[in-house]
Design an enzyme around this catalytic site. Structure first.
Site, short mmCIF file in Angstrom:
data_model
loop_
_atom_site.label_atom_id
_atom_site.label_comp_id
_atom_site.label_asym_id
_atom_site.label_seq_id
_atom_site.Cartn_x
_atom_site.Cartn_y
_atom_site.Cartn_z
N ARG A 172 0.82 -1.31 0.01
CA ARG A 172 0.04 -0.05 0.27
C ARG A 172 0.80 1.32 0.10
O ARG A 172 0.17 2.39 -0.31
CB ARG A 172 -0.85 0.10 1.25
CG ARG A 172 -1.76 -1.04 1.33
CD ARG A 172 -3.30 -0.69 2.00
NE ARG A 172 -2.93 -0.62 3.39
CZ ARG A 172 -3.42 -1.42 4.42
NH1 ARG A 172 -4.01 -2.56 4.14
NH2 ARG A 172 -3.36 -1.38 5.67
N ARG A 176 9.73 6.61 -2.70
CA ARG A 176 10.14 7.67 -4.16
C ARG A 176 11.37 7.94 -3.78
O ARG A 176 11.97 8.24 -2.83
CB ARG A 176 9.26 8.80 -3.58
CG ARG A 176 7.69 8.38 -3.68
CD ARG A 176 6.81 9.73 -4.14
NE ARG A 176 5.33 9.15 -4.09
CZ ARG A 176 4.61 9.62 -3.12
NH1 ARG A 176 5.03 10.50 -2.28
NH2 ARG A 176 3.33 9.58 -3.16
N ARG A 247 -7.94 -6.69 14.32
CA ARG A 247 -7.33 -5.68 15.21
C ARG A 247 -8.24 -4.70 15.69
O ARG A 247 -8.84 -4.27 14.79
CB ARG A 247 -5.97 -5.16 14.43
CG ARG A 247 -4.92 -5.98 14.31
CD ARG A 247 -4.09 -6.70 15.45
NE ARG A 247 -3.26 -5.91 16.24
CZ ARG A 247 -2.75 -6.64 17.40
NH1 ARG A 247 -2.75 -7.36 17.73
NH2 ARG A 247 -1.75 -5.54 17.84
N ARG A 277 0.86 5.75 16.82
CA ARG A 277 0.83 7.18 16.00
C ARG A 277 0.13 8.16 17.06
O ARG A 277 -0.76 7.50 17.84
CB ARG A 277 0.58 7.07 14.57
CG ARG A 277 -0.77 6.73 14.65
CD ARG A 277 -1.30 6.60 13.15
NE ARG A 277 -2.77 6.14 12.89
CZ ARG A 277 -3.46 5.83 11.65
NH1 ARG A 277 -2.86 6.37 10.71
NH2 ARG A 277 -4.44 5.36 11.54
N GLU A 298 -2.68 6.41 19.63
CA GLU A 298 -3.38 5.14 19.01
C GLU A 298 -2.57 3.87 19.56
O GLU A 298 -1.51 3.81 19.18
CB GLU A 298 -3.33 5.26 17.55
CG GLU A 298 -4.71 5.10 17.05
CD GLU A 298 -4.68 5.32 15.41
OE1 GLU A 298 -4.33 4.40 14.51
OE2 GLU A 298 -4.90 6.39 14.96
N TYR A 346 -9.79 -5.02 3.99
CA TYR A 346 -9.52 -3.67 4.15
C TYR A 346 -9.93 -2.83 3.17
O TYR A 346 -9.40 -3.06 2.19
CB TYR A 346 -8.12 -3.46 4.74
CG TYR A 346 -7.80 -1.93 4.84
CD1 TYR A 346 -7.89 -1.42 6.18
CD2 TYR A 346 -7.60 -0.93 3.67
CE1 TYR A 346 -7.71 -0.15 6.38
CE2 TYR A 346 -7.26 0.22 3.82
CZ TYR A 346 -7.47 0.71 5.30
OH TYR A 346 -7.34 2.17 5.55
N ASP A 348 -10.50 0.98 1.33
CA ASP A 348 -10.51 2.22 1.57
C ASP A 348 -12.02 2.92 1.46
O ASP A 348 -12.85 2.22 0.57
CB ASP A 348 -9.50 3.03 0.71
CG ASP A 348 -8.32 3.07 1.35
OD1 ASP A 348 -8.16 3.14 2.46
OD2 ASP A 348 -7.20 2.91 0.43
#
Ligand code: FAD
Ligand code: UDP
Length: 370
Positions: A172, A176, A247, A277, A298, A346, A348
């Protein structure tokens, strides 16, 4: 003509209901929660006025023109680019791993071509077809960057050694060799001006749609023409073959004045830090001004029977249970299993909406043919 029942008032249930209602079919949307929008629910924090994403940060991004046009019909999107940082070993780096991250981490001034050649010299090019998360990471960035940025975070996020997780989770994320730190590659990205809940409310605002909150599917006794179920797949069958692993997340909130961390999302890659995070939600609405701020640490853990399911784990060992449930779901007459929980995937938001539009048009086509 009976009604159609939509179990779940998230994007899946809401979008399907809207499409069917526009085709003239009366719909009942139920949700056991006290609000619509499912896990995308947003609400203002009463103390700071900040728009909070109750079930974790949600950034809308898509390459699907049909979905982008659809959501813009129901709400105004403000320009927003997700730029994530990570704190590792006492330094702050930019994600996704880009030329800045690489140069900072190795203390270099590589050009794009030099960085690419360097990473290729580090990466385990002998791993031809990576299967696990670890193999994918070693092939992708090599051991140094894997150990710093991915190993600890992934252990905390998934509670499973990265050698046992599928490679798809890491696929995912981009890598770069320039200074672009946009977390996503999609051409459309934005944040709804008034939050996701306002969008879902508007989708549901149709004379042929009734929405009933605080209502469980299991308590229904009305006979429906058809049911679209976006609740957990295993829950439909009373978990009689066991529970599919998820989870869950615990959010530890803290309010302060001013700017807490200077950005929306700060990851913590070190395994010693117990949370994954910290998100500071006022930075998700940079066009608003607030004196106070609210942040959420989190923590990820295995989802128990009474917890909110967030991420499907999809361990290889669970494949049999999943395919058995899927086979049974395909046999249930008059019910279509949809959404991230109903299909145990999962998804989006843009993918969820695209699949919901398809599910509605398939159903309408079948009805017409019958
Ligand atoms: P949900 O939103 O889960 O809705 C299902 C609803 O069904 C729930 O409200 C539930 O209460 C209800 N329900 C279930 N069972 C029953 C029952 N038996 N009776 C009554 N009601 C029931 N996507 C992005 O595009 N960008 C992001 O940045 C992003 N961030 C995410 C962060 C996290 C932490 C997570 C977990 C997901 C994220 N997503 C993101 C994905 C996004 O949350 C999903 O795409 C979306 O929520 C899927 O919508 P849905 O309607 O299928 O499911
Ligand atoms: N990941 C990581 N370190 C990071 C961010 C992500 O190891 O700083 C891994 C982690 O396993 C995560 C996956 O990459 O589950 C996908 O990241 P993404 O940001 O898409 O996670 P999500 O938004 O789904 O939590």
């Amino acid at each position: 003509m009976g009604r159609i029942c939509l179990v779940g008032a998230g994007f899946s249930g809401a979008v399907i209901a809207r499409e069917l209602a526009e085709a003239g079919l009366p719909c009942l949307v139920i949700d056991e929660r006290a609000h619509v929008a499912g896990n995308c629910h947003t609400e203002r924090d009463p103390q700071t006025g900040v728009m909070v994403h109750r079930y974790g940060p949600h950034i809308f991004h898509t390459a699907d023109e049909r979905v982008w046009a659809y959501v813009n019909r129901f709400g105004e999107f403000m320009p927003y680019v997700n730029r994530v940082k990570t704190t590792v070993g006492g330094s702050v780096y930019l994600l996704p791993v880009n030329l800045h991250t690489i140069n900072q981490f190795y203390g270099k001034t590589f050009s794009p071509a030099e960085a690419k050649a360097f990473i290729e010299s580090q990466a385990r090019m002998d791993i031809e077809d990576p299967q696990s998360f670890e193999e994918q990471a070693l092939r992708f960035v090599g051991p140094d960057l894997y150990n710093a940025f991915f190993r600890g975070y992934t252990l905390k996020q998934w509670g499973i050694d990265p050698t046992e997780l599928p490679a798809s989770i890491l696929k995912r994320l981009p890598l770069r060799f320039n200074y672009d730190d946009n977390y996503f590659n999609h051409p459309h990205q934005g944040m709804p001006k008034h939050g996701y809940t306002a969008i879902v409310e508007k989708i549901l605002d149709h004379p042929l749609i009734e929405t009933r909150l605080g209502t469980k599917w299991e308590e229904q006794d009305e006979a429906f023409d058809h049911v679209f179920y976006s609740g957990p797949l295993d829950r439909w069958f009373g978990y009689d073959m066991g529970r599919l692993g998820y989870r869950t997340l615990d959010f530890e909130g803290e309010r302060a004045m001013g700017d807490y961390q200077g950005c929306a999302v700060m990851n913590y890659g070190d395994p010693e830090v117990p949370f994954t995070r910290i998100s500071e939600h006022k930075h998700f609405s940079p066009w608003e001004e607030h004196e106070g701020t609210i942040v959420f640490r989190e923590y990820s853990r295995y989802c128990g029977a009474d917890d909110v399911p967030y991420y499907p784990i999809r361990l290889l060992g669970e494949k049999k249970m999943l395919s058995d449930y899927e086979a049974r779901a395909a046999e249930v007459e008059g019910v279509t299993f949809v959404g991230r929980l109903g299909t145990y995937q999962y998804l989006d938001m843009d993918v969820t909406i695209g699949l919901a539009l398809d599910a509605a048009s398939d159903y309408l086509a079948q009805r017409k043919a019958a």
